[in-house]
Write an enzyme that holds these catalytic residues in place. Sequence first.
Site, PDB file in Angstrom:
ATOM      1  N   SER A   1       0.838  -1.205   0.000  1.00  0.00           N
ATOM      2  CA  SER A   1       0.000   0.000   0.000  1.00  0.00           C
ATOM      3  C   SER A   1       0.865   1.244   0.000  1.00  0.00           C
ATOM      4  O   SER A   1       1.977   1.252   0.547  1.00  0.00           O
ATOM      5  CB  SER A   1      -0.921   0.022   1.220  1.00  0.00           C
ATOM      6  OG  SER A   1      -0.195   0.344   2.403  1.00  0.00           O
ATOM      7  N   ASP A   2       0.371   2.303  -0.628  1.00  0.00           N
ATOM      8  CA  ASP A   2       0.967   3.605  -0.400  1.00  0.00           C
ATOM      9  C   ASP A   2       0.691   3.989   1.048  1.00  0.00           C
ATOM     10  O   ASP A   2      -0.168   3.404   1.719  1.00  0.00           O
ATOM     11  CB  ASP A   2       0.400   4.636  -1.378  1.00  0.00           C
ATOM     12  CG  ASP A   2       1.328   5.817  -1.605  1.00  0.00           C
ATOM     13  OD1 ASP A   2       2.233   6.037  -0.767  1.00  0.00           O
ATOM     14  OD2 ASP A   2       1.168   6.528  -2.604  1.00  0.00           O
ATOM     15  N   TRP A   3       1.405   4.977   1.538  1.00  0.00           N
ATOM     16  CA  TRP A   3       1.359   5.322   2.962  1.00  0.00           C
ATOM     17  C   TRP A   3       0.013   5.970   3.286  1.00  0.00           C
ATOM     18  O   TRP A   3      -0.305   7.039   2.798  1.00  0.00           O
ATOM     19  CB  TRP A   3       2.518   6.241   3.289  1.00  0.00           C
ATOM     20  CG  TRP A   3       3.803   5.543   3.643  1.00  0.00           C
ATOM     21  CD1 TRP A   3       4.586   5.812   4.718  1.00  0.00           C
ATOM     22  CD2 TRP A   3       4.467   4.466   2.946  1.00  0.00           C
ATOM     23  NE1 TRP A   3       5.683   4.969   4.742  1.00  0.00           N
ATOM     24  CE2 TRP A   3       5.637   4.128   3.662  1.00  0.00           C
ATOM     25  CE3 TRP A   3       4.179   3.733   1.780  1.00  0.00           C
ATOM     26  CZ2 TRP A   3       6.500   3.119   3.266  1.00  0.00           C
ATOM     27  CZ3 TRP A   3       5.044   2.729   1.389  1.00  0.00           C
ATOM     28  CH2 TRP A   3       6.194   2.426   2.121  1.00  0.00           C
ATOM     29  N   GLN A   4      -0.795   5.281   4.097  1.00  0.00           N
ATOM     30  CA  GLN A   4      -2.158   5.665   4.464  1.00  0.00           C
ATOM     31  C   GLN A   4      -3.165   5.419   3.339  1.00  0.00           C
ATOM     32  O   GLN A   4      -4.253   5.985   3.359  1.00  0.00           O
ATOM     33  CB  GLN A   4      -2.252   7.126   4.933  1.00  0.00           C
ATOM     34  CG  GLN A   4      -1.466   7.440   6.192  1.00  0.00           C
ATOM     35  CD  GLN A   4      -1.686   8.867   6.687  1.00  0.00           C
ATOM     36  OE1 GLN A   4      -1.795   9.115   7.871  1.00  0.00           O
ATOM     37  NE2 GLN A   4      -1.748   9.807   5.763  1.00  0.00           N
ATOM     38  N   ALA A   5      -2.828   4.562   2.380  1.00  0.00           N
ATOM     39  CA  ALA A   5      -3.769   4.246   1.303  1.00  0.00           C
ATOM     40  C   ALA A   5      -4.618   3.032   1.617  1.00  0.00           C
ATOM     41  O   ALA A   5      -5.506   2.681   0.842  1.00  0.00           O
ATOM     42  CB  ALA A   5      -3.014   4.025  -0.009  1.00  0.00           C
TER      43      ALA A   5
END
Length: 898
Positions: free
Chosen positions: A300-304
């Site tokens: 995941s992207d960061w906080q995605a």
Amino acid sequence: MQLSLLSSTIIVVLTAVRFAEFAGISRWWKTDLLPQHAQNSSLAYSPPSYPSPWGTGNGGWEDAYAKARAFVSQLTLLEKVNLTTGVGWEGEQCVGQVGSIPRLGFRGLCMQDSPLGVRDTDYVSGFPSGVNVAATWDRGLAYARGQAMGQEHRGKGVDAQLGPVCGPLGRAPEGGRNWEGFSPDPYLTGQLIDPTIRGIQDAGVIATTKHYIMNEQEHFRQVGEAQGYGFNISETASSNLDDTTMHELYLWPFADAIRAGTGSVMCSYNQINNSYGCGNSYTLNYLLKNELDFQGFVMSDWQAQHSGVSDALAGLDMAMPGDTVFSSGQSFWGANLTLAIANGTLPEYRLDDMCVRIMAALYKVGRDPTNEPEINFDSWTLDTFGLLHIQDPNSPTGLINQHVDVRGDHKNIIRQIGRASTVLLKNTNNALPLTGKERQVGIFGEDAGSNAYGANGCADRGCDNGTLAMGWGSGTANFPYLVTPEEAIQNYILTETNSLVYAITDNEAYNTGAFQIQGLAAQADVALVFANADSGEGYINVDGNEGDRNNLTLWKDAEHLIQNVSAYNNNTIVVMHTVGPVLVGDWYDNPNITAILWAGLPGQESGNAITDVLYGMYNPGGKLPFTLGPSRESYGTDVLYEPNNGNGAPQIDFTEGVFIDYRAFDKAGIAPIYEFGYGLSYTTFNYSGLTITPTNAGPYIPTNGTTTSAPTFGNTTNPDLSQYLFPSNFTQTYLYIYPFLNSTDAATVGGTDYGLPNDQWLPSGATDSSPQPLLPAGGAPGGNDGLYSVLYTVTATITNTGSVAGDEVPQLYVSLGGNQPKVMLRGFDRLTIAPGASATFTAQLTRRDLSTWDTVSQNWVMTSNATAYVGSSSRNLPLSAPLNAYAAPAKRSVVRHV
């Protein structure tokens, strides 16, 4: 640490309908989207696709999978969860880290930005951006840069480099992060991301191809970020497109990345047809893991990440940075993932597949998990000593930065790419190269000089002070130094010529009353004007540009600077450092402007690279990787700057389909100022002798059959929750994400929805472990192997008709007829040719190159009336010949001399 069960408020409930039950896929990828999105209007829809495909180890992954399966077979449930879940924002030294497995001597994995170097540390290189690599049109330089970046990451102890980038592709030229990638042309991007990945991974570092997919603008990519800018939205933006556009444009370079063996793919913040990128089962399960047969892991992207079990079933394999939001101490996975496996909500095979994919990526790049290099830096400070866990005020202190110098001789490749990517757009009466005999040289523009705060004086390069050598955001690295154009040009003049040289780096020095610009411009034999345009990631606002550019003009009033200098000097040369297209229509044809160069974002050797070109020590051979159009509107696309769906997810409708950049100009009949693929040289070239030779490629065979049943590895999970409690006398680090439970009372911890049967909230088939049908366009990493069969070899003769050696980039385009673009790039090479000599340009056309996506059969279909073109740009194609439809080609050459 409070636990919240996944099946409660943080689950995104999906419709309980299997995607395979529908007869047609394409109808769910809307082509008839409404221009306005009222609250009750029909929104684009992404269908569910389950179960998540389990990796097979096919396509060159066999050895890595054998080792990964053996490793995972040793793991306990807690260790498996630790491998898939990040430890939380600022929990360890890297921007992202998963938990360790001390019993097996595995320190965990370190994930670190960026696509152009090692972020947040020192003694590293500041490489040219992806768009500069695209402007070289040189696969060899792409590989060399990838390998050098991989070596630097490896030297710092990094396991996965968060790059390269093919999303954003570059739909809208205003897009803030386009420069991190290569080009809005999918073929050019795919051809350069392939060697970049191979270079990174040959250095022993996992390449993380990102951002998957349709992450084409910064506005509205995250709710909190948008709310911080005053926008009242409750969901991130949705990129809405049809099935054909997905396959023929945006998915294309990801297929090349997967075929190149990328170990990881990062899913994106945005929604795709109103389903979040890291929880979209169609894009992750159906397209990525089934059709493209991706064998690595999805990060995941960061906080995605937006849910727990749902995202795992939709295809997410690793949660970054591990907490729900930065520094919350809460996680969708971690202990929740442990509980979901223990109580049977998530099938154990899915967690095993996540772990095998992660470890296989590490083994594939030649790493040994029990003998990992030391992480010798700290992302959160450059101090030598400090807190071992910066979030925890009670953390012990120690050595956190060893300041290891990993640069090697990489300045040479950086300088080489910087000059090879410089594009000569105009050169009236051979104004360039300069001779060194100019009596007086004037240098103008803030972009020629230094940032008064220092090269790294603005965090993540979040300002436009001084010369521009990289954009802003997480896709950056600290400069070890930055050679400015003023510095390099002056050094050359003082050591190699008898010229006078003066610099004015205040763009406003024409209206001070002293008229410094006018005075120097009138006296100089040549006036070198430097101008730029910047952009970056959405969390930084520079001069009102919230990541995406507000317009396509040059920054810092540079148009007026150019006009004022050229009004007083009839040998004005303009150098542009820009993140992408800018508007030059008001001044490019001014007769006093004798030369124009685009130099992009060349990295730390910026000044040396442009000096090499200006003074003829290097003959420019770069070509534009995008179009310079006459107006903003001429591109036919733009960023969505205002919400259009109430406080719901802004709807970004990709109604232009595959027609972006030069394809859009061709379709609209708009003449560009400088077209895609354009670039001059200090010499001239002639094209002749087009030859097209069919091959004996076999027929295209759609993939059929089924997978095996889902395998499991390791010990069967014990449903006794007491096995997963925190160990006695365990000291917790503040806000750290652990796999342990803090209670055996799952019902109390889980919330009001705990205990609901899976069939009430999980999509049908989501946990199915039986053999699954393979897709006709799939069967191998990157798609069906038959798509990559060579059908034709195209050659042409390129002759240097000038007096100096130079590089030329012959380009092969095809026209597929019907409603396809007028021409599409399908081949290129960069050739160095001596004066008077000739070289043979060779390119191969694959079945994929000559096919279009059929939404009914869900497969690629060959066209029957294709034409091949060869020339020096997308609008200068002097050689052409029709291609026969593929049907048992004869062993002969079809030759047409032009």
